[in-house]
Motif scaffolding. Sequence first.
Motif, PDB file in Angstrom:
ATOM      1  N   LEU A  68     -13.334  42.789  -8.392  1.00 58.24           N
ATOM      2  CA  LEU A  68     -14.456  41.878  -8.149  1.00 58.24           C
ATOM      3  C   LEU A  68     -14.114  40.427  -8.468  1.00 58.24           C
ATOM      4  CD1 LEU A  68     -17.515  43.935  -9.422  1.00 58.24           C
ATOM      5  CD2 LEU A  68     -16.905  43.384  -7.063  1.00 58.24           C
ATOM      6  N   MET A  69     -13.171  40.230  -9.365  1.00 61.08           N
ATOM      7  CA  MET A  69     -12.802  38.856  -9.719  1.00 61.08           C
ATOM      8  C   MET A  69     -12.138  38.130  -8.552  1.00 61.08           C
ATOM      9  SD  MET A  69     -11.434  38.986 -13.605  1.00 61.08           S
ATOM     10  CE  MET A  69     -11.906  40.388 -14.583  1.00 61.08           C
ATOM     11  N   ILE A  70     -11.482  38.865  -7.699  1.00 56.81           N
ATOM     12  CA  ILE A  70     -10.788  38.222  -6.578  1.00 56.81           C
ATOM     13  C   ILE A  70     -11.768  37.464  -5.679  1.00 56.81           C
ATOM     14  CG2 ILE A  70      -9.378  38.640  -4.517  1.00 56.81           C
ATOM     15  CD1 ILE A  70      -8.021  40.916  -6.210  1.00 56.81           C
ATOM     16  N   PRO A  71     -12.838  38.100  -5.195  1.00 63.67           N
ATOM     17  CA  PRO A  71     -13.758  37.316  -4.357  1.00 63.67           C
ATOM     18  C   PRO A  71     -14.696  36.400  -5.145  1.00 63.67           C
ATOM     19  CG  PRO A  71     -14.520  39.575  -4.497  1.00 63.67           C
ATOM     20  CD  PRO A  71     -13.173  39.523  -5.183  1.00 63.67           C
ATOM     21  N   VAL A  72     -14.831  36.610  -6.450  1.00 56.72           N
ATOM     22  CA  VAL A  72     -15.793  35.854  -7.254  1.00 56.72           C
ATOM     23  C   VAL A  72     -15.177  34.619  -7.912  1.00 56.72           C
ATOM     24  CG1 VAL A  72     -17.150  36.034  -9.393  1.00 56.72           C
ATOM     25  CG2 VAL A  72     -17.314  37.813  -7.666  1.00 56.72           C
ATOM     26  N   ALA A  73     -13.880  34.625  -8.133  1.00 53.53           N
ATOM     27  CA  ALA A  73     -13.242  33.557  -8.914  1.00 53.53           C
ATOM     28  C   ALA A  73     -13.444  32.174  -8.305  1.00 53.53           C
ATOM     29  CB  ALA A  73     -11.755  33.851  -9.089  1.00 53.53           C
ATOM     30  N   ARG A  74     -13.174  32.025  -7.043  1.00 54.77           N
ATOM     31  CA  ARG A  74     -13.309  30.696  -6.433  1.00 54.77           C
ATOM     32  C   ARG A  74     -14.764  30.247  -6.357  1.00 54.77           C
ATOM     33  NH1 ARG A  74     -12.369  26.105  -6.859  1.00 54.77           N
ATOM     34  NH2 ARG A  74     -12.571  24.777  -5.058  1.00 54.77           N
ATOM     35  N   PRO A  75     -15.707  31.119  -5.947  1.00 57.77           N
ATOM     36  CA  PRO A  75     -17.107  30.669  -6.000  1.00 57.77           C
ATOM     37  C   PRO A  75     -17.536  30.263  -7.415  1.00 57.77           C
ATOM     38  CG  PRO A  75     -16.946  32.579  -4.594  1.00 57.77           C
ATOM     39  CD  PRO A  75     -15.592  32.403  -5.244  1.00 57.77           C
ATOM     40  N   TYR A  76     -17.043  30.999  -8.425  1.00 55.31           N
ATOM     41  CA  TYR A  76     -17.363  30.580  -9.793  1.00 55.31           C
ATOM     42  C   TYR A  76     -16.758  29.207 -10.082  1.00 55.31           C
ATOM     43  CZ  TYR A  76     -17.455  29.681 -14.651  1.00 55.31           C
ATOM     44  OH  TYR A  76     -17.645  29.027 -15.841  1.00 55.31           O
ATOM     45  N   GLY A  77     -15.523  28.984  -9.664  1.00 50.83           N
ATOM     46  CA  GLY A  77     -14.893  27.680  -9.881  1.00 50.83           C
ATOM     47  C   GLY A  77     -15.692  26.552  -9.247  1.00 50.83           C
ATOM     48  N   ILE A  78     -16.202  26.788  -8.059  1.00 50.42           N
ATOM     49  CA  ILE A  78     -17.030  25.780  -7.387  1.00 50.42           C
ATOM     50  C   ILE A  78     -18.344  25.587  -8.157  1.00 50.42           C
ATOM     51  CG2 ILE A  78     -18.345  25.291  -5.278  1.00 50.42           C
ATOM     52  CD1 ILE A  78     -16.039  26.770  -3.752  1.00 50.42           C
ATOM     53  N   TRP A  79     -18.971  26.703  -8.575  1.00 46.40           N
ATOM     54  CA  TRP A  79     -20.212  26.648  -9.360  1.00 46.40           C
ATOM     55  C   TRP A  79     -19.993  25.860 -10.654  1.00 46.40           C
ATOM     56  CZ3 TRP A  79     -25.247  27.148  -9.488  1.00 46.40           C
ATOM     57  CH2 TRP A  79     -25.909  27.467 -10.673  1.00 46.40           C
ATOM     58  N   ARG A  80     -18.906  26.179 -11.347  1.00 49.71           N
ATOM     59  CA  ARG A  80     -18.604  25.489 -12.606  1.00 49.71           C
ATOM     60  C   ARG A  80     -18.387  23.997 -12.365  1.00 49.71           C
ATOM     61  NH1 ARG A  80     -13.919  23.488 -14.797  1.00 49.71           N
ATOM     62  NH2 ARG A  80     -14.083  23.127 -17.025  1.00 49.71           N
ATOM     63  N   ASP A  81     -17.603  23.672 -11.339  1.00 51.97           N
ATOM     64  CA  ASP A  81     -17.348  22.261 -11.050  1.00 51.97           C
ATOM     65  C   ASP A  81     -18.649  21.521 -10.760  1.00 51.97           C
ATOM     66  OD1 ASP A  81     -14.666  22.800 -11.377  1.00 51.97           O
ATOM     67  OD2 ASP A  81     -14.205  22.764  -9.234  1.00 51.97           O
ATOM     68  N   TRP A  82     -19.542  22.179 -10.032  1.00 49.25           N
ATOM     69  CA  TRP A  82     -20.825  21.564  -9.697  1.00 49.25           C
ATOM     70  C   TRP A  82     -21.646  21.317 -10.963  1.00 49.25           C
ATOM     71  CZ3 TRP A  82     -25.997  23.443  -9.710  1.00 49.25           C
ATOM     72  CH2 TRP A  82     -26.903  22.626  -9.032  1.00 49.25           C
ATOM     73  N   LEU A  83     -21.715  22.312 -11.844  1.00 50.24           N
ATOM     74  CA  LEU A  83     -22.469  22.131 -13.087  1.00 50.24           C
ATOM     75  C   LEU A  83     -21.806  21.117 -14.015  1.00 50.24           C
ATOM     76  CD1 LEU A  83     -23.777  25.671 -14.117  1.00 50.24           C
ATOM     77  CD2 LEU A  83     -25.076  23.742 -13.227  1.00 50.24           C
ATOM     78  N   MET A  84     -20.489  21.112 -14.042  1.00 53.47           N
ATOM     79  CA  MET A  84     -19.780  20.203 -14.952  1.00 53.47           C
ATOM     80  C   MET A  84     -19.953  18.734 -14.563  1.00 53.47           C
ATOM     81  SD  MET A  84     -18.607  21.910 -17.450  1.00 53.47           S
ATOM     82  CE  MET A  84     -17.469  20.771 -18.234  1.00 53.47           C
ATOM     83  N   GLN A  85     -20.423  18.468 -13.369  1.00 55.37           N
ATOM     84  CA  GLN A  85     -20.730  17.090 -12.986  1.00 55.37           C
ATOM     85  C   GLN A  85     -21.818  16.511 -13.883  1.00 55.37           C
ATOM     86  OE1 GLN A  85     -21.200  16.289  -8.653  1.00 55.37           O
ATOM     87  NE2 GLN A  85     -20.875  18.489  -8.504  1.00 55.37           N
ATOM     88  N   ARG A  86     -22.637  17.380 -14.449  1.00 55.21           N
ATOM     89  CA  ARG A  86     -23.740  16.946 -15.297  1.00 55.21           C
ATOM     90  C   ARG A  86     -23.291  16.646 -16.724  1.00 55.21           C
ATOM     91  NH1 ARG A  86     -24.572  19.219 -11.050  1.00 55.21           N
ATOM     92  NH2 ARG A  86     -26.524  19.397  -9.968  1.00 55.21           N
ATOM     93  N   ALA A  87     -22.112  17.113 -17.080  1.00 52.12           N
ATOM     94  CA  ALA A  87     -21.609  16.931 -18.444  1.00 52.12           C
ATOM     95  C   ALA A  87     -21.095  15.510 -18.630  1.00 52.12           C
ATOM     96  CB  ALA A  87     -20.489  17.926 -18.729  1.00 52.12           C
TER      97      ALA A  87
END
Length: 167
Positions: A68-87
């Motif tokens: 499951l990590m294979i298809p989820v890793a990149r979407p998580y990376g994009i999600w994290r990058d999007w949230l980290m813009q607020r930091a």
Amino acid sequence: MALSWQSLIDRITNLAKNQRQKKRGTEFLADTVALILFFTTTGIINERMIAGMSWDQVLHARLIGAALMIPVARPYGIWRDWLMQRANPSRGSQLLWDSMALVSFQVPIYAAIIAFSGATGGGLVRGTLGAALMMLFLGRPYGAFLNWVRKLFGLPPGGDKPMSLDS
């Protein structure tokens, strides 16, 4: 053979397109490697010591988790990058946003993995809560690890804007 201006422009455009596609593949690989390495280790600890799963169940959960990590890793990376813009640059802000990104994205997936692997009742609840607590505390360490892996792959750390939107 003379090249027309249009032919030259087409070649340059195709070269740029190929570079963007190559970068996306590298982003996918970097985010996937980071997620699998980091969370296979922490998953084993949680499943065995906190959820009380047997070694067979842990193995099953880790195999499902890796798949499951294979298809989820990149979407998580994009999600994290999007949230980290607020930091902001402060440690507290980085910790908060990295932790929020990890908990909000990964805990529901993790709960499904251990449920499918045999955790039930109290073990499922303890495992999910344990994962939520671990991810709350591991959010920033994982974010730093992800940035380090991205650097090894020649990528920027992310967080300014999703890397897939850079091009």
